[in-house]
Scaffold this active site. Structure first.
Site, short mmCIF file in Angstrom:
data_model
loop_
_atom_site.label_atom_id
_atom_site.label_comp_id
_atom_site.label_asym_id
_atom_site.label_seq_id
_atom_site.Cartn_x
_atom_site.Cartn_y
_atom_site.Cartn_z
CB VAL A 15 -0.94 0.00 1.22
CG1 VAL A 15 -1.68 1.32 1.32
CG2 VAL A 15 -1.93 -1.16 1.12
N GLY A 17 4.38 1.42 -0.49
CA GLY A 17 5.38 1.41 -1.55
C GLY A 17 4.82 1.79 -2.90
CE LYS A 106 3.79 0.80 13.39
NZ LYS A 106 3.74 0.83 11.92
CD GLU A 130 8.63 13.30 10.41
OE1 GLU A 130 7.85 13.03 11.36
OE2 GLU A 130 9.58 14.08 10.50
N GLY A 188 -12.05 -1.22 7.42
CA GLY A 188 -10.67 -1.27 6.98
C GLY A 188 -9.68 -0.56 7.89
CD GLU A 191 -3.66 -4.37 8.79
OE1 GLU A 191 -4.01 -5.28 7.99
OE2 GLU A 191 -3.19 -3.29 8.40
CE LYS A 206 2.76 4.23 14.85
NZ LYS A 206 1.33 4.43 14.48
N GLY A 305 -2.22 5.06 6.65
CA GLY A 305 -2.74 5.03 5.29
C GLY A 305 -1.64 5.20 4.26
#
Length: 429
Positions: A15, A17, A106, A130, A188, A191, A206, A305
């Protein structure tokens, strides 16, 4: 502008990449102008080469991720595979081949970020990430660059969109945890296996990254105290409303009052409706930063996203490519402070405790005695009873978490306490 392009290897084309590749293609001229040279997608490593990938030249697709990462002509490798391996090995190979790396990983950074930083420094290349925290929200760079001259004391935030959506639905509709999770899955936001989100692992990774940057100290995932959402009930949400609060899954990183150590934790908590984080709805993220000179800052936006994450990746890609052209390096790891990470028991916080008690005289006095014996001061008590059933809702003043836990265990031992229905921390005041 120089004419020889900078070559980019894309490790992973899911998604995120695929969105990175799309933006590189559709905004090629703008990116070239911002960098000072064209960017060329030199290879795309995937697991399933037969899948159709719109806009990507099939000749660039390869299953040999290791070979692509090791190519000496690659200037920057973008890692969006996720997980620990093979991502760690691929990033290390790219460093050794002289490429800078942009990653959204992460989990790997929280587990082994210090080693990656050391390897990048050894080979004179950049490591940018980032996108690893809160996707499109600019947070990592402001913490390690914009606030580099300041002292950050606290980072408090909602850094997982799935859990915020679930809690928001529970608050808005009165639904239970299971119902809200089912809705998040259907839309959605969650998962098929939501464990990483709802058990707090994603937020904890994080938090480790944010604490390390904010306090110039190496903080690993294992250093972060973690609780998930499974124990949060509709009754907890309703009780929070009666207090003028809402419930959020918070990542909290802070210096201790003496400044000699830091803490990092992730858990559900009640926060006042007047706090800026209380208004963060749906699957949005927000992080509240408190520092000596800048004061209070808030960063808000979409925290997950494909497009938001790709935006952060492209920002890092531009920075890494500019450094390649100029021969400079970006900010590396800053861990000079080496402050110890205090255990959760030493954290000073407040509790909201709901007790199922016998409906008879003297119960409140017994409960208050237990709090006093553990040096925990009571802020408010709400008592209600009907048909032989009675409930006590106690909110404490600030006290060490260990003392609060000991108080709860002692309460469970009282004959007049039938059960501890819920325990939740109160933050943000």
């Amino acid at each position: 502008m120089r004419t020889r392009p900078l070559k980019v290897a894309l490790l992973g084309c899911g998604v995120v990449g695929s969105e990175v590749a799309r933006i590189m293609r559709t905004h090629a001229d703008d990116l070239a102008a911002r960098v000072g040279a064209p960017l060329e997608l030199a290879g795309v490593a995937v697991r399933r080469p037969g899948r159709v990938r719109a806009g990507i030249d099939p000749e660039l697709v390869t299953t040999d991720a290791a070979g692509l990462a090791q190519r000496p002509d690659i200037d920057v490798a973008v890692e969006v595979i996720g997980g620990i391996e093979p991502a760690r090995g691929l990033i290390t190979s790219a460093f050794e081949a002289g490429a800078s790396v942009v990653t959204a990983n992460k989990a790997l950074l929280a587990e082994d970020g210090s080693t990656l930083h050391e390897t990048a420094e050894k080979h004179g290349v950049d490591l940018f990430y980032e996108a690893a925290v809160a996707a499109a929200i600019p947070l990592v760079r402001p913490l390690r660059e914009s606030l580099a001259g300041d002292t950050v004391n606290r980072v408090l935030g909602i850094v997982n969109g799935t859990t915020n959506f679930i809690l928001d639905r529970m608050d808005a509709s009165g639904a239970g945890y299971g119902e809200a999770l089912d809705e998040a899955t259907a839309l959605g936001y969650a998962e098929a296996d939501p464990t990483a989100d709802v058990e707090g692992f994603d937020a904890a990774a994080k938090a480790a990254i944010l604490a390390g940057i904010a306090f110039h100290t190496r903080v690993r995932l294992d250093d972060v105290y973690r609780e998930g959402l499974a124990e949060v009930t509709a009754a907890d949400i309703a009780s929070a409303k009666r207090m003028g609060c809402t419930v959020k899954l918070l990542a909290i990183c802070e210096r201790t009052s003496d400044g000699r150590s830091v803490t990092a934790r992730v858990h559900p908590a009640m926060i006042p409706l007047g706090h800026p984080l209380a208004s963060v709805r749906e699957a949005y993220n927000a992080v509240f930063v408190e520092s000596d000179a800048a004061g209070q800052l808030m960063f808000y936006g979409r925290g997950a996203g494909g497009s938001p994450t790709a935006s952060a990746v492209l920002g890092d890609l531009v920075a890494a490519c500019r450094n390649k052209l100029s021969g400079a390096r970006g900010a590396g790891e800053s861990a000079y402070a080496q402050l110890p990470v205090s255990p959760m028991g030493e954290v000073v916080t407040r509790y909201h405790i709901s007790l199922d008690v016998a409906d008879k005289p003297g119960v409140l006095a017994q409960v208050a005695t237990v709090f006093a014996e553990h040096d925990v001061s009571i802020d408010t008590v709400r008592q209600q009873g009907k048909d032989g059933d009675a409930w006590l809702v106690v909110v404490t003043h600030r006290a060490p978490d260990a003392a609060l836990r000991a108080t709860v265990e002692a309460l469970r031992g009282l004959d007049t306490v039938r059960g501890v229905a819920s325990i939740m921390r109160v933050e943000g005041e």
